[in-house]
Design a protein around this motif. Structure first.
Motif, PDB file in Angstrom:
ATOM      1  N   ILE A 147       0.837  -1.201   0.000  1.00 54.50           N
ATOM      2  CA  ILE A 147       0.000   0.000   0.000  1.00 54.50           C
ATOM      3  C   ILE A 147       0.870   1.249   0.000  1.00 54.50           C
ATOM      4  O   ILE A 147       0.642   2.194  -0.771  1.00 54.50           O
ATOM      5  N   PHE A 148       1.876   1.259   0.849  1.00 52.43           N
ATOM      6  CA  PHE A 148       2.789   2.403   0.933  1.00 52.43           C
ATOM      7  C   PHE A 148       3.482   2.651  -0.402  1.00 52.43           C
ATOM      8  O   PHE A 148       3.558   3.796  -0.875  1.00 52.43           O
ATOM      9  N   VAL A 149       3.967   1.598  -1.032  1.00 56.06           N
ATOM     10  CA  VAL A 149       4.669   1.729  -2.308  1.00 56.06           C
ATOM     11  C   VAL A 149       3.751   2.334  -3.372  1.00 56.06           C
ATOM     12  O   VAL A 149       4.136   3.268  -4.089  1.00 56.06           O
ATOM     13  N   HIS A 150       2.540   1.833  -3.482  1.00 48.83           N
ATOM     14  CA  HIS A 150       1.641   2.301  -4.529  1.00 48.83           C
ATOM     15  C   HIS A 150       1.135   3.717  -4.255  1.00 48.83           C
ATOM     16  O   HIS A 150       0.891   4.477  -5.198  1.00 48.83           O
ATOM     17  N   VAL A 151       0.963   4.065  -2.987  1.00 48.72           N
ATOM     18  CA  VAL A 151       0.573   5.439  -2.670  1.00 48.72           C
ATOM     19  C   VAL A 151       1.679   6.402  -3.083  1.00 48.72           C
ATOM     20  O   VAL A 151       1.428   7.424  -3.743  1.00 48.72           O
ATOM     21  N   VAL A 152       2.907   6.095  -2.714  1.00 49.12           N
ATOM     22  CA  VAL A 152       4.028   6.968  -3.047  1.00 49.12           C
ATOM     23  C   VAL A 152       4.196   7.088  -4.558  1.00 49.12           C
ATOM     24  O   VAL A 152       4.363   8.201  -5.094  1.00 49.12           O
ATOM     25  N   TYR A 153       4.135   5.974  -5.263  1.00 50.47           N
ATOM     26  CA  TYR A 153       4.359   6.021  -6.705  1.00 50.47           C
ATOM     27  C   TYR A 153       3.188   6.667  -7.438  1.00 50.47           C
ATOM     28  O   TYR A 153       3.361   7.275  -8.497  1.00 50.47           O
ATOM     29  N   GLY A 154       1.980   6.569  -6.889  1.00 51.46           N
ATOM     30  CA  GLY A 154       0.821   7.125  -7.568  1.00 51.46           C
ATOM     31  C   GLY A 154       0.589   8.598  -7.314  1.00 51.46           C
ATOM     32  O   GLY A 154      -0.183   9.237  -8.046  1.00 51.46           O
ATOM     33  N   LEU A 155       1.238   9.176  -6.278  1.00 53.34           N
ATOM     34  CA  LEU A 155       0.986  10.573  -5.933  1.00 53.34           C
ATOM     35  C   LEU A 155       1.335  11.533  -7.067  1.00 53.34           C
ATOM     36  O   LEU A 155       0.661  12.546  -7.248  1.00 53.34           O
ATOM     37  N   ALA A 156       2.382  11.239  -7.816  1.00 53.60           N
ATOM     38  CA  ALA A 156       2.764  12.126  -8.912  1.00 53.60           C
ATOM     39  C   ALA A 156       1.634  12.221  -9.944  1.00 53.60           C
ATOM     40  O   ALA A 156       1.319  13.307 -10.439  1.00 53.60           O
ATOM     41  N   PHE A 157       1.008  11.102 -10.246  1.00 57.76           N
ATOM     42  CA  PHE A 157      -0.058  11.098 -11.254  1.00 57.76           C
ATOM     43  C   PHE A 157      -1.323  11.768 -10.722  1.00 57.76           C
ATOM     44  O   PHE A 157      -1.929  12.589 -11.418  1.00 57.76           O
ATOM     45  N   THR A 158      -1.735  11.420  -9.508  1.00 59.70           N
ATOM     46  CA  THR A 158      -2.970  12.009  -8.986  1.00 59.70           C
ATOM     47  C   THR A 158      -2.809  13.509  -8.766  1.00 59.70           C
ATOM     48  O   THR A 158      -3.738  14.279  -9.026  1.00 59.70           O
ATOM     49  N   THR A 159      -1.638  13.953  -8.319  1.00 63.76           N
ATOM     50  CA  THR A 159      -1.403  15.388  -8.159  1.00 63.76           C
ATOM     51  C   THR A 159      -1.469  16.099  -9.499  1.00 63.76           C
ATOM     52  O   THR A 159      -2.062  17.188  -9.616  1.00 63.76           O
ATOM     53  N   LEU A 160      -0.881  15.511 -10.518  1.00 61.00           N
ATOM     54  CA  LEU A 160      -0.929  16.102 -11.862  1.00 61.00           C
ATOM     55  C   LEU A 160      -2.365  16.226 -12.354  1.00 61.00           C
ATOM     56  O   LEU A 160      -2.772  17.270 -12.872  1.00 61.00           O
ATOM     57  N   PHE A 161      -3.156  15.163 -12.196  1.00 64.89           N
ATOM     58  CA  PHE A 161      -4.539  15.194 -12.652  1.00 64.89           C
ATOM     59  C   PHE A 161      -5.334  16.290 -11.947  1.00 64.89           C
ATOM     60  O   PHE A 161      -6.039  17.078 -12.585  1.00 64.89           O
TER      61      PHE A 161
END
Length: 282
Positions: A147-161
């Motif tokens: 969960i931690f890994v996917h949250v960290v890696y996904g933040l760049a995309f969700t922030t951009l959106f």
């Protein structure tokens, strides 16, 4: 467009649809056949005597390496990993996008540039540092670590959106709320969230698909009891006890892919609406 051109267009679209759906038909048909029928019949033929036994075996007692528990425990692992990771990364991305558009601070442009760079960092680059980080915080070989890994890696995309979506919100609206005494979270909760439905759907669908279908992080960071369904599917297909059970393999592949197919069928139109509402603006 005249009638001939219209019919030609429909014909091309029909051929494209058949070409796209053909692999799915082969998977479904094969998963409903017995091994004898698979050996004796055609690959694309419909099953003469459909059986759900391959599905039951794939779900509950197919072997994935040395364990013969089927995909059921690993499917649950994927649910326990995906749902929290999607919700957390989407909510934090919304807050980040809001802060980067309407509460700008010194260095905000540099921070956004770094986040953009993060969208293009290959998975392989972060494997070793992430493994050391998970070990340091005691999350190795666990669902919480994934969960931690996917949250960290996904933040760049969700922030951009969210940042690109919130650019379209008039700044005067936020300034008026500040004048009226509304704070950071009040503005976010009362003004931004009510109009963020389309972009939330974009982020949820994007993150759900990326996280559920991930294999690399699952095989590297998960332990034997926390592996996601994608890793278990690979182990099931590669495990053989003398007879290759193609029907069980196909049933297992459909089970593993079913959640993402369901999400796109149910919410695919909202994904398109969210993109056209501003998810790729700016």
């Amino acid at each position: 467009m005249n009638r001939v051109a219209r019919y030609a267009l429909y014909g091309v679209l029909l051929l494209a649809a058949l070409y796209t759906l053909a692999p799915m038909w082969v998977m479904v048909a094969t998963s409903l056949k017995s091994l004898d029928e698979i050996r004796e019949g055609s690959l694309i033929a419909a099953p003469h005597a459909p059986t759900i036994e391959p599905w039951l075996k794939a779900w509950s007692h197919a072997c994935t390496g040395v364990r013969c528990e089927g995909l059921r425990p690993f499917f649950l692992n994927s649910l326990l990993m995906t749902i929290p990771a999607v919700l957390i990364s989407t909510l934090i991305g919304a807050l980040n996008g809001y802060a980067l558009t309407h509460w700008r601070f010194r260095g905000s442009d540099a921070l956004f540039t770094l986040l953009l760079v993060g969208c293009f960092i290959p998975f392989q680059v972060v494997l070793l540092p992430m493994a050391r980080t998970l070990g340091a915080v005691g999350l190795s070989d666990s669902v919480w670590g994934l969960i931690f890994v996917h949250v960290v890696y996904g933040l760049a995309f969700t922030t951009l959106f969210f940042r690109n979506y919130y650019i379209g919100v008039p700044g005067e609206l936020v300034k008026a709320a500040r004048v009226d005494g509304a704070g950071f979270f009040t503005i976010f909760r009362r003004i931004l969230l009510p109009i963020s439905g389309p972009i939330f759907m974009v982020c949820v669908i994007w993150q759900f698909t990326q996280i559920w279908n991930d294999f690399l992080f699952g095989v590297v960071f998960a332990g034997a009891d926390s592996q996601p369904v994608t890793v278990a599917l690979n182990n099931l297909v590669r495990t053989s006890t003398g007879v290759k059970e193609y029907n069980v393999d196909m049933a297992a592949a459909i089970i593993a892919a079913a959640p993402t197919l369901f999400v796109y069928i149910v919410a695919g139109k909202y994904f398109v609406r969210g993109l056209t509402a501003g998810a790729v603006k700016g």
